[in-house]
Design an enzyme around this catalytic site. Sequence first.
Site, PDB file in Angstrom:
ATOM      1  N   SER A   3     -14.254  18.890  15.892  1.00 22.42           N
ATOM      2  CA  SER A   3     -14.882  19.435  14.673  1.00 22.42           C
ATOM      3  C   SER A   3     -16.400  19.514  14.817  1.00 22.42           C
ATOM      4  O   SER A   3     -17.061  20.231  14.080  1.00 22.42           O
ATOM      5  CB  SER A   3     -14.542  18.560  13.466  1.00 22.42           C
ATOM      6  OG  SER A   3     -15.029  17.244  13.670  1.00 22.42           O
ATOM      7  N   ASP A   4     -16.955  18.745  15.754  1.00 26.57           N
ATOM      8  CA  ASP A   4     -18.406  18.790  15.965  1.00 26.57           C
ATOM      9  C   ASP A   4     -18.718  18.365  17.395  1.00 26.57           C
ATOM     10  O   ASP A   4     -17.882  17.761  18.062  1.00 26.57           O
ATOM     11  CB  ASP A   4     -19.130  17.884  14.951  1.00 26.57           C
ATOM     12  CG  ASP A   4     -18.556  16.488  14.900  1.00 26.57           C
ATOM     13  OD1 ASP A   4     -17.575  16.276  14.176  1.00 26.57           O
ATOM     14  OD2 ASP A   4     -19.070  15.617  15.616  1.00 26.57           O
TER      15      ASP A   4
ATOM     16  N   GLU B 240     -25.590   4.206  16.000  1.00 28.74           N
ATOM     17  CA  GLU B 240     -26.994   3.952  16.349  1.00 28.74           C
ATOM     18  C   GLU B 240     -27.100   3.362  17.744  1.00 28.74           C
ATOM     19  O   GLU B 240     -27.981   2.536  18.011  1.00 28.74           O
ATOM     20  CB  GLU B 240     -27.634   3.048  15.287  1.00 28.74           C
ATOM     21  CG  GLU B 240     -27.521   3.661  13.904  1.00 28.74           C
ATOM     22  CD  GLU B 240     -28.702   3.363  12.999  1.00 28.74           C
ATOM     23  OE1 GLU B 240     -29.685   2.774  13.460  1.00 28.74           O
ATOM     24  OE2 GLU B 240     -28.605   3.734  11.811  1.00 28.74           O
TER      25      GLU B 240
ATOM     26  N   ARG C 214     -11.547  25.393   9.884  1.00 28.28           N
ATOM     27  CA  ARG C 214     -11.002  24.027   9.884  1.00 28.28           C
ATOM     28  C   ARG C 214      -9.512  24.022   9.567  1.00 28.28           C
ATOM     29  O   ARG C 214      -8.733  23.295  10.163  1.00 28.28           O
ATOM     30  CB  ARG C 214     -11.735  23.158   8.860  1.00 28.28           C
ATOM     31  CG  ARG C 214     -13.038  22.663   9.409  1.00 28.28           C
ATOM     32  CD  ARG C 214     -13.862  21.890   8.405  1.00 28.28           C
ATOM     33  NE  ARG C 214     -15.182  21.697   8.954  1.00 28.28           N
ATOM     34  CZ  ARG C 214     -15.610  20.573   9.536  1.00 28.28           C
ATOM     35  NH1 ARG C 214     -14.828  19.534   9.602  1.00 28.28           N
ATOM     36  NH2 ARG C 214     -16.820  20.499  10.030  1.00 28.28           N
TER      37      ARG C 214
ATOM     38  N   ARG D  94      -5.097  16.542   3.382  1.00 30.88           N
ATOM     39  CA  ARG D  94      -4.552  17.233   4.550  1.00 30.88           C
ATOM     40  C   ARG D  94      -3.056  16.949   4.665  1.00 30.88           C
ATOM     41  O   ARG D  94      -2.288  17.805   5.123  1.00 30.88           O
ATOM     42  CB  ARG D  94      -5.259  16.770   5.830  1.00 30.88           C
ATOM     43  CG  ARG D  94      -6.678  17.244   5.934  1.00 30.88           C
ATOM     44  CD  ARG D  94      -6.716  18.720   6.274  1.00 30.88           C
ATOM     45  NE  ARG D  94      -8.065  19.140   6.547  1.00 30.88           N
ATOM     46  CZ  ARG D  94      -8.445  20.407   6.640  1.00 30.88           C
ATOM     47  NH1 ARG D  94      -7.569  21.375   6.464  1.00 30.88           N
ATOM     48  NH2 ARG D  94      -9.679  20.717   6.895  1.00 30.88           N
TER      49      ARG D  94
ATOM     50  N   ARG E 218      -3.222   4.300  -4.384  1.00 31.46           N
ATOM     51  CA  ARG E 218      -4.642   4.487  -4.031  1.00 31.46           C
ATOM     52  C   ARG E 218      -4.984   5.930  -3.662  1.00 31.46           C
ATOM     53  O   ARG E 218      -5.958   6.182  -2.948  1.00 31.46           O
ATOM     54  CB  ARG E 218      -5.048   3.575  -2.860  1.00 31.46           C
ATOM     55  CG  ARG E 218      -5.094   2.120  -3.252  1.00 31.46           C
ATOM     56  CD  ARG E 218      -5.419   1.247  -2.067  1.00 31.46           C
ATOM     57  NE  ARG E 218      -5.393  -0.145  -2.495  1.00 31.46           N
ATOM     58  CZ  ARG E 218      -6.458  -0.942  -2.515  1.00 31.46           C
ATOM     59  NH1 ARG E 218      -7.621  -0.502  -2.140  1.00 31.46           N
ATOM     60  NH2 ARG E 218      -6.353  -2.182  -2.913  1.00 31.46           N
TER      61      ARG E 218
ATOM     62  N   ARG F 207      -1.132  10.720  15.212  1.00 27.79           N
ATOM     63  CA  ARG F 207      -2.344  10.983  14.441  1.00 27.79           C
ATOM     64  C   ARG F 207      -2.746  12.438  14.638  1.00 27.79           C
ATOM     65  O   ARG F 207      -2.739  12.953  15.769  1.00 27.79           O
ATOM     66  CB  ARG F 207      -3.459  10.043  14.904  1.00 27.79           C
ATOM     67  CG  ARG F 207      -4.854  10.493  14.494  1.00 27.79           C
ATOM     68  CD  ARG F 207      -5.875   9.401  14.569  1.00 27.79           C
ATOM     69  NE  ARG F 207      -7.231   9.937  14.646  1.00 27.79           N
ATOM     70  CZ  ARG F 207      -7.885  10.544  13.657  1.00 27.79           C
ATOM     71  NH1 ARG F 207      -7.282  10.722  12.484  1.00 27.79           N
ATOM     72  NH2 ARG F 207      -9.107  10.998  13.811  1.00 27.79           N
ATOM     73  N   ILE F 208      -3.083  13.122  13.551  1.00 28.78           N
ATOM     74  CA  ILE F 208      -3.651  14.462  13.639  1.00 28.78           C
ATOM     75  C   ILE F 208      -5.004  14.390  12.942  1.00 28.78           C
ATOM     76  O   ILE F 208      -5.077  14.097  11.751  1.00 28.78           O
ATOM     77  CB  ILE F 208      -2.710  15.532  13.009  1.00 28.78           C
ATOM     78  CG1 ILE F 208      -2.102  15.048  11.690  1.00 28.78           C
ATOM     79  CG2 ILE F 208      -1.594  15.918  13.973  1.00 28.78           C
ATOM     80  CD1 ILE F 208      -1.246  16.106  10.987  1.00 28.78           C
ATOM     81  N   GLY F 209      -6.062  14.595  13.705  1.00 27.69           N
ATOM     82  CA  GLY F 209      -7.378  14.397  13.118  1.00 27.69           C
ATOM     83  C   GLY F 209      -8.453  15.167  13.852  1.00 27.69           C
ATOM     84  O   GLY F 209      -8.172  16.009  14.700  1.00 27.69           O
ATOM     85  N   SER F 210      -9.688  14.851  13.506  1.00 28.52           N
ATOM     86  CA  SER F 210     -10.809  15.536  14.135  1.00 28.52           C
ATOM     87  C   SER F 210     -11.586  14.551  14.998  1.00 28.52           C
ATOM     88  O   SER F 210     -11.435  13.334  14.876  1.00 28.52           O
ATOM     89  CB  SER F 210     -11.726  16.143  13.063  1.00 28.52           C
ATOM     90  OG  SER F 210     -12.218  15.117  12.248  1.00 28.52           O
TER      91      SER F 210
ATOM     92  N   GLU G 116     -13.672   9.506  17.829  1.00 24.70           N
ATOM     93  CA  GLU G 116     -13.073   9.504  16.495  1.00 24.70           C
ATOM     94  C   GLU G 116     -12.998   8.049  16.055  1.00 24.70           C
ATOM     95  O   GLU G 116     -13.720   7.230  16.614  1.00 24.70           O
ATOM     96  CB  GLU G 116     -11.719  10.235  16.490  1.00 24.70           C
ATOM     97  CG  GLU G 116     -10.722   9.805  17.537  1.00 24.70           C
ATOM     98  CD  GLU G 116      -9.909   8.583  17.150  1.00 24.70           C
ATOM     99  OE1 GLU G 116     -10.259   7.476  17.610  1.00 24.70           O
ATOM    100  OE2 GLU G 116      -8.887   8.733  16.459  1.00 24.70           O
ATOM    101  N   MET G 117     -12.166   7.698  15.085  1.00 23.78           N
ATOM    102  CA  MET G 117     -12.247   6.341  14.556  1.00 23.78           C
ATOM    103  C   MET G 117     -10.895   5.627  14.341  1.00 23.78           C
ATOM    104  O   MET G 117     -10.852   4.620  13.628  1.00 23.78           O
ATOM    105  CB  MET G 117     -13.052   6.351  13.242  1.00 23.78           C
ATOM    106  CG  MET G 117     -14.476   6.874  13.418  1.00 23.78           C
ATOM    107  SD  MET G 117     -15.423   6.884  11.901  1.00 23.78           S
ATOM    108  CE  MET G 117     -15.525   5.136  11.555  1.00 23.78           C
ATOM    109  N   GLU G 118      -9.810   6.128  14.914  1.00 22.47           N
ATOM    110  CA  GLU G 118      -8.494   5.551  14.592  1.00 22.47           C
ATOM    111  C   GLU G 118      -7.538   5.302  15.758  1.00 22.47           C
ATOM    112  O   GLU G 118      -6.684   4.406  15.686  1.00 22.47           O
ATOM    113  CB  GLU G 118      -7.760   6.449  13.577  1.00 22.47           C
ATOM    114  CG  GLU G 118      -8.373   6.496  12.181  1.00 22.47           C
ATOM    115  CD  GLU G 118      -9.522   7.481  12.064  1.00 22.47           C
ATOM    116  OE1 GLU G 118      -9.677   8.319  12.981  1.00 22.47           O
ATOM    117  OE2 GLU G 118     -10.277   7.406  11.087  1.00 22.47           O
TER     118      GLU G 118
ATOM    119  N   GLY H 262      -6.104  11.648   8.650  1.00 25.53           N
ATOM    120  CA  GLY H 262      -6.952  10.694   7.940  1.00 25.53           C
ATOM    121  C   GLY H 262      -7.043  11.024   6.458  1.00 25.53           C
ATOM    122  O   GLY H 262      -6.990  10.149   5.595  1.00 25.53           O
TER     123      GLY H 262
ATOM    124  N   HIS I 122       0.794  -1.237   0.000  1.00 28.79           N
ATOM    125  CA  HIS I 122       0.000   0.000   0.000  1.00 28.79           C
ATOM    126  C   HIS I 122       0.814   1.268   0.000  1.00 28.79           C
ATOM    127  O   HIS I 122       0.251   2.365  -0.011  1.00 28.79           O
ATOM    128  CB  HIS I 122      -0.952  -0.011   1.210  1.00 28.79           C
ATOM    129  CG  HIS I 122      -1.827  -1.220   1.226  1.00 28.79           C
ATOM    130  ND1 HIS I 122      -1.503  -2.361   1.927  1.00 28.79           N
ATOM    131  CD2 HIS I 122      -2.993  -1.474   0.591  1.00 28.79           C
ATOM    132  CE1 HIS I 122      -2.441  -3.272   1.728  1.00 28.79           C
ATOM    133  NE2 HIS I 122      -3.359  -2.766   0.928  1.00 28.79           N
TER     134      HIS I 122
END
Length: 234
Positions: A203-204, A162, A217, A24, A43, A87-90, A179-181, A20, A4
Amino acid sequence: MTIHIGAQPGDIAETVLLPGDPYRAKWAAETFLSDVALVNEVRGMLGYTGTWNGHKVTIQGSGMGMPSLSIYVNELIKDYGAKTLIRIGSCGAMQDSVAVRDVILAMTASSLSTPSRGILRELNYAPCADWSLLQAAVKAAENKGVATHVGGIYSSDVFYDERPDLNEQMVRHGVLGVEMEAAELYILAARHKCRALAVLTVSDHLITGEALPSDQRETSFGDMVEIALNAAFT
Ligand code: HPA
């Protein structure tokens, strides 16, 4: 080259910042690094290597979610010798005390599951940040005057959640944001004796429904890049 990542051996720095979003990575490399070279575009998951204050740094997109991040981080560590991964993210805020645009430094990352589940099996392993990076990031954020929170976050497998009952328990137990990571990043770093941290901008807001306006942002993303770079080389 790996499956990858198209970079040649030596193209990747020991210090890697992981947004992510691959665009960015491009923006951060072009804005903060000198002598920048594109080292990966497999990719479209762009990666760049350059220097910051004389230090070699790679900024590589990780994609969204732990399965995607896990692919890049495994290859960065095992095939390219990455040692410090930030990691740098939201993230979405889960506490009233946290506001949109604040920074969260993730001391720990809870999850329902991670790609490492198959290895850890019944163990409820507690993924945590590297202390030296966390400590340095706190100082860097303070120096920048950014409102910062340090504590636990939740690394979710889904964006469209949900399970309001589960969120309720996390709010109750002081989880700062979602977040997700990060959880998988911390587990991989621990497994391979590397250092990891997640620096997140809110971010929210899950309670108020507020969201960071798009014109802010970029500024807040820039703050995170600077906090991460300062932390990495302290
Ligand atoms: N959920 C999951 N990941 C996120 C969120 C969210 O609300 N906001 C930013 N990243």
